[in-house]
Write a protein that holds these residues in place. Sequence first.
Motif, PDB file in Angstrom:
ATOM      1  N   GLU A  13       0.826  -1.211   0.000  1.00 61.06           N
ATOM      2  CA  GLU A  13       0.000   0.000   0.000  1.00 61.06           C
ATOM      3  C   GLU A  13       0.865   1.267   0.000  1.00 61.06           C
ATOM      4  O   GLU A  13       0.552   2.232  -0.695  1.00 61.06           O
ATOM      5  N   VAL A  14       1.953   1.257   0.750  1.00 55.90           N
ATOM      6  CA  VAL A  14       2.852   2.414   0.750  1.00 55.90           C
ATOM      7  C   VAL A  14       3.500   2.567  -0.629  1.00 55.90           C
ATOM      8  O   VAL A  14       3.594   3.678  -1.153  1.00 55.90           O
ATOM      9  N   ALA A  15       3.911   1.466  -1.232  1.00 53.93           N
ATOM     10  CA  ALA A  15       4.507   1.535  -2.572  1.00 53.93           C
ATOM     11  C   ALA A  15       3.503   2.067  -3.594  1.00 53.93           C
ATOM     12  O   ALA A  15       3.868   2.849  -4.483  1.00 53.93           O
ATOM     13  N   ALA A  16       2.257   1.677  -3.467  1.00 61.43           N
ATOM     14  CA  ALA A  16       1.235   2.114  -4.422  1.00 61.43           C
ATOM     15  C   ALA A  16       0.962   3.612  -4.315  1.00 61.43           C
ATOM     16  O   ALA A  16       0.817   4.302  -5.326  1.00 61.43           O
ATOM     17  N   SER A  17       0.920   4.146  -3.092  1.00 60.84           N
ATOM     18  CA  SER A  17       0.596   5.568  -2.912  1.00 60.84           C
ATOM     19  C   SER A  17       1.839   6.442  -2.795  1.00 60.84           C
ATOM     20  O   SER A  17       1.751   7.662  -2.954  1.00 60.84           O
ATOM     21  N   GLU A  18       2.970   5.815  -2.481  1.00 55.67           N
ATOM     22  CA  GLU A  18       4.231   6.519  -2.209  1.00 55.67           C
ATOM     23  C   GLU A  18       4.071   7.528  -1.072  1.00 55.67           C
ATOM     24  O   GLU A  18       4.671   8.599  -1.060  1.00 55.67           O
ATOM     25  N   LYS A  19       3.241   7.127  -0.089  1.00 59.62           N
ATOM     26  CA  LYS A  19       3.023   7.911   1.131  1.00 59.62           C
ATOM     27  C   LYS A  19       2.849   6.953   2.296  1.00 59.62           C
ATOM     28  O   LYS A  19       2.415   5.816   2.116  1.00 59.62           O
ATOM     29  N   LYS A  76      14.957  11.726   4.931  1.00 60.99           N
ATOM     30  CA  LYS A  76      15.079  12.414   6.220  1.00 60.99           C
ATOM     31  C   LYS A  76      14.653  11.565   7.411  1.00 60.99           C
ATOM     32  O   LYS A  76      15.369  11.456   8.398  1.00 60.99           O
ATOM     33  N   TRP A  77      13.483  11.006   7.338  1.00 55.32           N
ATOM     34  CA  TRP A  77      12.921  10.297   8.487  1.00 55.32           C
ATOM     35  C   TRP A  77      13.732   9.059   8.846  1.00 55.32           C
ATOM     36  O   TRP A  77      13.961   8.777  10.020  1.00 55.32           O
ATOM     37  N   PHE A  78      14.139   8.299   7.844  1.00 50.82           N
ATOM     38  CA  PHE A  78      14.869   7.049   8.080  1.00 50.82           C
ATOM     39  C   PHE A  78      16.106   7.301   8.944  1.00 50.82           C
ATOM     40  O   PHE A  78      16.327   6.613   9.941  1.00 50.82           O
ATOM     41  N   GLU A  79      16.885   8.302   8.575  1.00 51.06           N
ATOM     42  CA  GLU A  79      18.103   8.617   9.323  1.00 51.06           C
ATOM     43  C   GLU A  79      17.793   8.945  10.786  1.00 51.06           C
ATOM     44  O   GLU A  79      18.491   8.507  11.695  1.00 51.06           O
ATOM     45  N   GLY A  80      16.736   9.721  11.025  1.00 53.00           N
ATOM     46  CA  GLY A  80      16.344  10.064  12.389  1.00 53.00           C
ATOM     47  C   GLY A  80      15.891   8.858  13.191  1.00 53.00           C
ATOM     48  O   GLY A  80      16.228   8.734  14.375  1.00 53.00           O
ATOM     49  N   LEU A  81      15.150   7.959  12.556  1.00 53.01           N
ATOM     50  CA  LEU A  81      14.699   6.743  13.238  1.00 53.01           C
ATOM     51  C   LEU A  81      15.885   5.894  13.679  1.00 53.01           C
ATOM     52  O   LEU A  81      15.931   5.400  14.805  1.00 53.01           O
ATOM     53  N   VAL A  82      16.846   5.727  12.763  1.00 52.89           N
ATOM     54  CA  VAL A  82      18.029   4.926  13.073  1.00 52.89           C
ATOM     55  C   VAL A  82      18.849   5.598  14.174  1.00 52.89           C
ATOM     56  O   VAL A  82      19.260   4.952  15.136  1.00 52.89           O
ATOM     57  N   LYS A  83      19.072   6.905  14.041  1.00 55.95           N
ATOM     58  CA  LYS A  83      19.859   7.657  15.026  1.00 55.95           C
ATOM     59  C   LYS A  83      19.226   7.562  16.414  1.00 55.95           C
ATOM     60  O   LYS A  83      19.927   7.416  17.412  1.00 55.95           O
ATOM     61  N   ASP A  84      17.897   7.627  16.476  1.00 54.14           N
ATOM     62  CA  ASP A  84      17.189   7.562  17.755  1.00 54.14           C
ATOM     63  C   ASP A  84      16.896   6.136  18.212  1.00 54.14           C
ATOM     64  O   ASP A  84      16.227   5.935  19.233  1.00 54.14           O
ATOM     65  N   CYS A 100       2.360  -4.832  15.347  1.00 42.81           N
ATOM     66  CA  CYS A 100       3.446  -5.211  14.451  1.00 42.81           C
ATOM     67  C   CYS A 100       4.505  -4.110  14.439  1.00 42.81           C
ATOM     68  O   CYS A 100       4.198  -2.945  14.185  1.00 42.81           O
ATOM     69  N   VAL A 101       5.743  -4.465  14.734  1.00 40.90           N
ATOM     70  CA  VAL A 101       6.871  -3.542  14.648  1.00 40.90           C
ATOM     71  C   VAL A 101       7.991  -4.201  13.863  1.00 40.90           C
ATOM     72  O   VAL A 101       8.096  -5.424  13.815  1.00 40.90           O
ATOM     73  N   THR A 102       8.821  -3.364  13.240  1.00 38.32           N
ATOM     74  CA  THR A 102       9.951  -3.876  12.488  1.00 38.32           C
ATOM     75  C   THR A 102      11.062  -2.840  12.489  1.00 38.32           C
ATOM     76  O   THR A 102      10.884  -1.716  12.956  1.00 38.32           O
ATOM     77  N   GLU A 103      12.198  -3.209  11.959  1.00 40.85           N
ATOM     78  CA  GLU A 103      13.333  -2.301  11.832  1.00 40.85           C
ATOM     79  C   GLU A 103      13.081  -1.348  10.667  1.00 40.85           C
ATOM     80  O   GLU A 103      12.515  -1.754   9.646  1.00 40.85           O
ATOM     81  N   PRO A 104      13.520  -0.092  10.781  1.00 40.62           N
ATOM     82  CA  PRO A 104      13.353   0.844   9.662  1.00 40.62           C
ATOM     83  C   PRO A 104      14.009   0.342   8.369  1.00 40.62           C
ATOM     84  O   PRO A 104      13.473   0.559   7.283  1.00 40.62           O
ATOM     85  N   GLU A 105      15.120  -0.361   8.495  1.00 41.74           N
ATOM     86  CA  GLU A 105      15.810  -0.896   7.312  1.00 41.74           C
ATOM     87  C   GLU A 105      14.940  -1.898   6.567  1.00 41.74           C
ATOM     88  O   GLU A 105      14.957  -1.950   5.334  1.00 41.74           O
ATOM     89  N   ILE A 106      14.186  -2.693   7.300  1.00 41.21           N
ATOM     90  CA  ILE A 106      13.301  -3.685   6.670  1.00 41.21           C
ATOM     91  C   ILE A 106      12.163  -2.975   5.961  1.00 41.21           C
ATOM     92  O   ILE A 106      11.814  -3.321   4.822  1.00 41.21           O
ATOM     93  N   ILE A 108      12.186   0.027   4.623  1.00 39.69           N
ATOM     94  CA  ILE A 108      12.746   0.618   3.401  1.00 39.69           C
ATOM     95  C   ILE A 108      12.950  -0.463   2.335  1.00 39.69           C
ATOM     96  O   ILE A 108      12.527  -0.316   1.189  1.00 39.69           O
ATOM     97  N   ARG A 109      13.603  -1.552   2.711  1.00 47.40           N
ATOM     98  CA  ARG A 109      13.909  -2.627   1.749  1.00 47.40           C
ATOM     99  C   ARG A 109      12.644  -3.198   1.128  1.00 47.40           C
ATOM    100  O   ARG A 109      12.559  -3.365  -0.093  1.00 47.40           O
ATOM    101  N   GLU A 110      11.645  -3.475   1.951  1.00 51.27           N
ATOM    102  CA  GLU A 110      10.443  -4.131   1.436  1.00 51.27           C
ATOM    103  C   GLU A 110       9.598  -3.198   0.573  1.00 51.27           C
ATOM    104  O   GLU A 110       9.026  -3.630  -0.426  1.00 51.27           O
ATOM    105  N   VAL A 111       9.499  -1.923   0.945  1.00 48.46           N
ATOM    106  CA  VAL A 111       8.756  -0.986   0.095  1.00 48.46           C
ATOM    107  C   VAL A 111       9.500  -0.791  -1.224  1.00 48.46           C
ATOM    108  O   VAL A 111       8.879  -0.771  -2.292  1.00 48.46           O
TER     109      VAL A 111
END
Length: 122
Positions: A13-19, A76-84, A100-106, A108-111
């Motif tokens: 769904e995120v890939a389809a809307s890019e939001k 922008k957001w990804f870097e902040g999530l990882v840093k924090d 459901c929770v996951t790592e920000p890297e996952i 990004i990769r899956e989208v």
Amino acid sequence: MSTHLIEYPFYREVAASEKLFTILDDKGIPTPAGSDGQCSMPFWSSEEKAHAFIQQNSGYSDFKTYSVEWSAFCEKWFEGLVKDDLLVGLNWQLADGDNCVTEPEILIREVLNCLKAKPINK
């Protein structure tokens, strides 16, 4: 509910809307700690789902939905999530339930995988 029933529809769904969408109030975006003590920032794959979370969870009645463009999330957001050291919550339904929770890297990769598989519109 099995996490793969939440994760993969979220990514598509995120890939389809890019939001993607989060929520905020005058104090900012919530980052509650899970049972393991790890904090997560919640995101939803649609504004309707984020709004439904607000309506279903009385502690969030002062929150508003906030739209994040996929490109801004990556840049922008990804870097902040990882840093924090934050995880990302996907399409949460209940504030005090098992979500459901996951790592920000996952995320990004899956989208990105879904975006690569997306048909090109001509």
